[in-house]
Write a protein that holds these residues in place. Structure first.
Motif, PDB file in Angstrom:
ATOM      1  N   HIS A 102       0.825  -1.208   0.000  1.00  0.00           N
ATOM      2  CA  HIS A 102       0.000   0.000   0.000  1.00  0.00           C
ATOM      3  C   HIS A 102       0.857   1.254   0.000  1.00  0.00           C
ATOM      4  N   GLU A 103       1.867   1.274   0.864  1.00  0.00           N
ATOM      5  CA  GLU A 103       2.699   2.474   0.984  1.00  0.00           C
ATOM      6  C   GLU A 103       3.473   2.755  -0.291  1.00  0.00           C
ATOM      7  N   VAL A 104       3.840   1.701  -1.020  1.00  0.00           N
ATOM      8  CA  VAL A 104       4.566   1.894  -2.270  1.00  0.00           C
ATOM      9  C   VAL A 104       3.691   2.644  -3.273  1.00  0.00           C
ATOM     10  N   LEU A 105       2.439   2.216  -3.409  1.00  0.00           N
ATOM     11  CA  LEU A 105       1.561   2.869  -4.379  1.00  0.00           C
ATOM     12  C   LEU A 105       1.151   4.256  -3.920  1.00  0.00           C
ATOM     13  N   VAL A 106       0.986   4.453  -2.628  1.00  0.00           N
ATOM     14  CA  VAL A 106       0.713   5.796  -2.114  1.00  0.00           C
ATOM     15  C   VAL A 106       1.886   6.716  -2.430  1.00  0.00           C
ATOM     16  N   ASP A 107       3.105   6.218  -2.277  1.00  0.00           N
ATOM     17  CA  ASP A 107       4.312   6.992  -2.581  1.00  0.00           C
ATOM     18  C   ASP A 107       4.347   7.365  -4.068  1.00  0.00           C
ATOM     19  N   VAL A 108       3.948   6.425  -4.930  1.00  0.00           N
ATOM     20  CA  VAL A 108       3.915   6.692  -6.367  1.00  0.00           C
ATOM     21  C   VAL A 108       2.883   7.764  -6.691  1.00  0.00           C
ATOM     22  N   MET A 109       1.664   7.590  -6.195  1.00  0.00           N
ATOM     23  CA  MET A 109       0.594   8.536  -6.527  1.00  0.00           C
ATOM     24  C   MET A 109       0.834   9.910  -5.909  1.00  0.00           C
ATOM     25  N   GLY A 111       3.737  11.298  -5.469  1.00  0.00           N
ATOM     26  CA  GLY A 111       4.777  11.964  -6.243  1.00  0.00           C
ATOM     27  C   GLY A 111       4.358  12.300  -7.656  1.00  0.00           C
ATOM     28  N   VAL A 112       3.734  11.341  -8.334  1.00  0.00           N
ATOM     29  CA  VAL A 112       3.385  11.523  -9.743  1.00  0.00           C
ATOM     30  C   VAL A 112       2.170  12.422  -9.898  1.00  0.00           C
ATOM     31  N   HIS A 202       7.991  11.846 -13.738  1.00  0.00           N
ATOM     32  CA  HIS A 202       7.063  11.024 -12.978  1.00  0.00           C
ATOM     33  C   HIS A 202       7.879  10.280 -11.915  1.00  0.00           C
ATOM     34  N   LYS A 203       8.025  10.917 -10.760  1.00  0.00           N
ATOM     35  CA  LYS A 203       8.791  10.335  -9.668  1.00  0.00           C
ATOM     36  C   LYS A 203       7.900  10.125  -8.454  1.00  0.00           C
ATOM     37  N   THR A 204       8.314   9.178  -7.619  1.00  0.00           N
ATOM     38  CA  THR A 204       7.596   8.961  -6.376  1.00  0.00           C
ATOM     39  C   THR A 204       7.841  10.135  -5.438  1.00  0.00           C
ATOM     40  N   GLU A 205       7.034  10.233  -4.389  1.00  0.00           N
ATOM     41  CA  GLU A 205       7.222  11.327  -3.445  1.00  0.00           C
ATOM     42  C   GLU A 205       8.587  11.249  -2.773  1.00  0.00           C
ATOM     43  N   SER A 206       9.110  10.031  -2.624  1.00  0.00           N
ATOM     44  CA  SER A 206      10.423   9.867  -2.006  1.00  0.00           C
ATOM     45  C   SER A 206      11.561  10.105  -2.992  1.00  0.00           C
ATOM     46  N   GLY A 207      11.247  10.417  -4.267  1.00  0.00           N
ATOM     47  CA  GLY A 207      12.266  10.852  -5.212  1.00  0.00           C
ATOM     48  C   GLY A 207      12.757   9.825  -6.198  1.00  0.00           C
ATOM     49  N   HIS A 359      11.223  18.235  -5.832  1.00  0.00           N
ATOM     50  CA  HIS A 359      10.693  17.568  -7.014  1.00  0.00           C
ATOM     51  C   HIS A 359      11.006  18.408  -8.256  1.00  0.00           C
ATOM     52  N   PRO A 360      11.437  17.761  -9.356  1.00  0.00           N
ATOM     53  CA  PRO A 360      11.829  18.523 -10.558  1.00  0.00           C
ATOM     54  C   PRO A 360      10.748  19.472 -11.067  1.00  0.00           C
ATOM     55  N   ILE A 361       9.491  19.094 -10.901  1.00  0.00           N
ATOM     56  CA  ILE A 361       8.431  19.925 -11.462  1.00  0.00           C
ATOM     57  C   ILE A 361       8.343  21.277 -10.761  1.00  0.00           C
ATOM     58  N   LEU A 362       8.845  21.365  -9.527  1.00  0.00           N
ATOM     59  CA  LEU A 362       8.763  22.618  -8.790  1.00  0.00           C
ATOM     60  C   LEU A 362       9.676  23.695  -9.377  1.00  0.00           C
ATOM     61  N   TYR A 363      10.695  23.287 -10.114  1.00  0.00           N
ATOM     62  CA  TYR A 363      11.631  24.272 -10.659  1.00  0.00           C
ATOM     63  C   TYR A 363      11.030  25.088 -11.805  1.00  0.00           C
ATOM     64  N   VAL A 364       9.938  24.584 -12.410  1.00  0.00           N
ATOM     65  CA  VAL A 364       9.342  25.361 -13.501  1.00  0.00           C
ATOM     66  C   VAL A 364       8.607  26.585 -12.967  1.00  0.00           C
ATOM     67  N   ALA A 365       8.473  26.685 -11.660  1.00  0.00           N
ATOM     68  CA  ALA A 365       7.795  27.844 -11.076  1.00  0.00           C
ATOM     69  C   ALA A 365       8.635  29.115 -11.191  1.00  0.00           C
ATOM     70  N   GLN A 366       9.777  29.044 -11.887  1.00  0.00           N
ATOM     71  CA  GLN A 366      10.568  30.244 -12.145  1.00  0.00           C
ATOM     72  C   GLN A 366      10.779  30.465 -13.646  1.00  0.00           C
TER      73      GLN A 366
END
Length: 577
Positions: A102-109, A111-112, A202-207, A359-366
């Motif tokens: 369960h935790e693995v899929l929660v980590d995926v969702m 993050g992605v 598309h990365k998990t929350e843990s990177g 997370h890489p997607i956060l860098y587009v905020a600049q």
């Protein structure tokens, strides 16, 4: 004859691109019983004079896999004329899944798809392990619109391989045989197909990269063969676009699809700047379709407005979210944080700081020249002169200063749109040209995901208002626009029983005041499990939306009706249609 509902004197737009005409639509037992000049009575009649009567919209790319379990309303989509939503895209979802994973899929969702972990742990009962059991859980629920599901690659891989699957180890022959068998089973019990992703961000929350990220050709092929074994379906794929264009991974998927005889739909984006990669993708599509058999046709999915993020102080991302000096105050309630940010010394400290890891997607905020204010009249084809970069140059300040000041507008409740793609040459011209192609279809709204960053599930309203009413060049006629929102995605998904106004077809319908159609600014709500936050967006102009002949919303207000069902498998067109 007495009907359940009779829509009188509306402008009927058939969904196939035919010339709109004035007539009546009668509904009985959840299907369209008569069209044209209809005699008879009904339990209820609606006068649709001057209004469009269209099929319900079909959204090919959503992530309501969790929301369809914990909620009986699939908003924003159902507020924008969507009556069927396809889930399980990008190869992520919640089944199959053993308890220990369960935790693995929660980590995926998390993050992605930017779904907070607590929302999933509190909102999902996890009463299933297998994919058929998850389908049964969906089937047992009540909701406003229909849902259909792909078998997602990442959960499948983890279910078969355990931690080796999560760690992206190569699949053994035994693993592949098991995946093929489970894919066959999923199709037999109603999955529309199989979905996977190779997108680097598309990365998990843990990177970590998601389990499907670098799956070998043999793995894709064996799963595809399982889809064929089960009776066939659609392959949905997200290539690693930023990491080097559409070759060679997408070509591998095309080759597999051609070999086994399955259709493919994939994510297409148009870069704002740099050497365009979309022409290569279109060339690949043309070549694949020139060789295609009846079962293997390729379509590219494209959003009709910029792909991007909504950022702000109350949302997941803003230009300073990775800055240690901002993180020191990020936990404060909004009013207190705004007060702190208005202090000259705090402002100076944050503006002088450097970002930490995230997370890489956060860098587009600049991406300053692609960030625009989003106000009460949200513009999704914005004037370049309104960007943060352009505004900063006009003021004689740095873009960071301009962004900082704009985030404090409206007492810190301001929102900014980061248009990461689809604005080639600062316009949507290229997007419009591509959408006029038969091999490019609407999609990528991502409803049910990216709760704190994206609210693109409203694209259907934007498309019908902007492209079929307001835009002066590259315009679609109303008939063309409705076709793109209805019969085309229904055909791609294999759902031949909907997307058209004709006798015998499913009575999924919209009654629309096209002249009054208008998007509202996104709002933040806290209606997810555990009080989780999400972006929502409503619209004006939808007079009524019907699913299986029942009105689920009227004049923008939801009704108690919950006729939505799980769609199990592909559907043939009605014989009488």
């Amino acid at each position: 004859m007495t009907y359940d509902l009779l829509i009188r004197s509306g402008t009927i737009v058939d969904g196939l691109g035919g010339e709109p005409y004035v007539g009546d639509v009668a509904v009985h037992d959840g299907v369209i019983a008569a069209v044209g000049a209809v005699d008879g009575d009904a339990a209820r009649e609606i006068d649709a004079t001057g209004l469009l009567v269209t099929p319900g919209f079909v959204d090919l790319h959503t992530h309501y896999d969790g929301q369809a379990i914990w909620s009986d309303r699939l908003t924003p989509s159902s507020a924008h004329g969507v009556t069927t939503a396809v889930m399980g895209n990008c190869g992520v979802g919640f089944a199959p899944c053993r308890k220990e994973d369960h935790e693995v899929l929660v980590d995926v969702m998390a993050g992605v798809e930017d779904i907070p972990g607590v929302v999933m742990t509190d909102g999902l009962p996890w009463t299933w392990e297998s994919f058929p059991e998850y389908m049964d859980a969906l089937d047992a629920g009540k909701r406003d619109i229909d849902v259909a599901v792909y078998l997602p690659h990442s959960p499948l891989r983890v279910y078969v391989m355990g931690q080796r699957g999560a760690d992206r180890a190569p699949a053994t022959a035994q693993d592949l045989a098991k995946m093929r068998a489970l894919a066959k089973e999923a199709i037999e019990i109603g999955a529309l197909g199989f979905a996977s992703s190779r997108l680097a961000i598309h990365k998990t929350e843990s990177g970590a990269q998601i389990p499907s990220y670098d799956a070998a050709r043999g793995e894709i092929e064996e799963i595809a063969r399982g889809v064929v074994d089960g009776g066939g379906g659609l392959l949905q794929f997200v290539p690693d676009i930023p990491a080097g264009g559409y070759q060679p991974v997408l070509q591998t998927v095309f080759d597999v699809a051609e070999e086994v005889g399955l259709p493919v739909t994939f994510t297409l984006v148009v870069a704002n700047t740099g050497e365009p990669t979309w022409p290569d993708a279109i060339t690949m599509v043309e070549k694949a379709n020139s060789r295609a058999t009846a079962g293997s046709v390729v379509t590219a999915q494209l959003l009709p407005r910029p792909i991007g993020l909504i950022i702000g102080l109350q949302l997941t991302a803003n230009p300073f979210v990775l800055y240690p000096s901002y993180r020191e105050i990020a936990h404060l309630p909004l009013a207190e944080r705004v007060a702190e940010m208005r202090k000259p010394e705090v402002r100076a400290r944050i503006l002088a700081d450097k970002p930490g890891d995230g997370h890489p997607i956060l860098y587009v905020a600049q991406a300053w020249d692609w960030i625009f204010p989003l106000d009460d009249d949200p513009q999704y084809e914005p004037d370049p002169s309104t960007s943060i970069g352009a505004r900063a140059r006009a003021r004689g300040v740095s873009p960071m200063e301009e962004a900082y000041d704009r985030l404090l507008d409206n007492e810190g409740q301001a929102m900014l749109l980061v248009a990461t793609s689809n604005l080639e040459n600062n316009s949507l011209d290229t997007v419009g040209q591509l959408l006029h192609r038969e091999d490019v279809v609407l999609g990528l709204g991502d409803g049910g995901a990216h709760y704190g960053m994206i609210c693109d599930a409203s694209y259907s309203t934007f498309f019908l208002a902007h492209w079929a009413r307001d835009r002066k060049s590259g315009q679609f006629t109303v008939a063309e626009a409705i076709r793109e929102l209805t019969s085309v995605p229904a055909r791609v998904a294999g759902l031949g029983d909907r997307g058209r106004i004709a006798t015998g077809y499913k009575a999924d319908l919209n009654i629309i005041d096209h002249a009054a159609l208008r998007l509202h600014k996104p709002v933040i709500t806290y209606d997810l499990p555990a009080g989780g936050r999400r972006l929502d967006q409503s619209a004006e102009g939808y007079i009524a939306t019907l699913v299986s002949g029942q009105i689920i919303a009227e004049n923008g207000v939801p009704t108690p009706a919950r006729p939505g069902k799980l769609v199990r498998g592909r559907k043939p067109a009605p014989v009488s249609g």
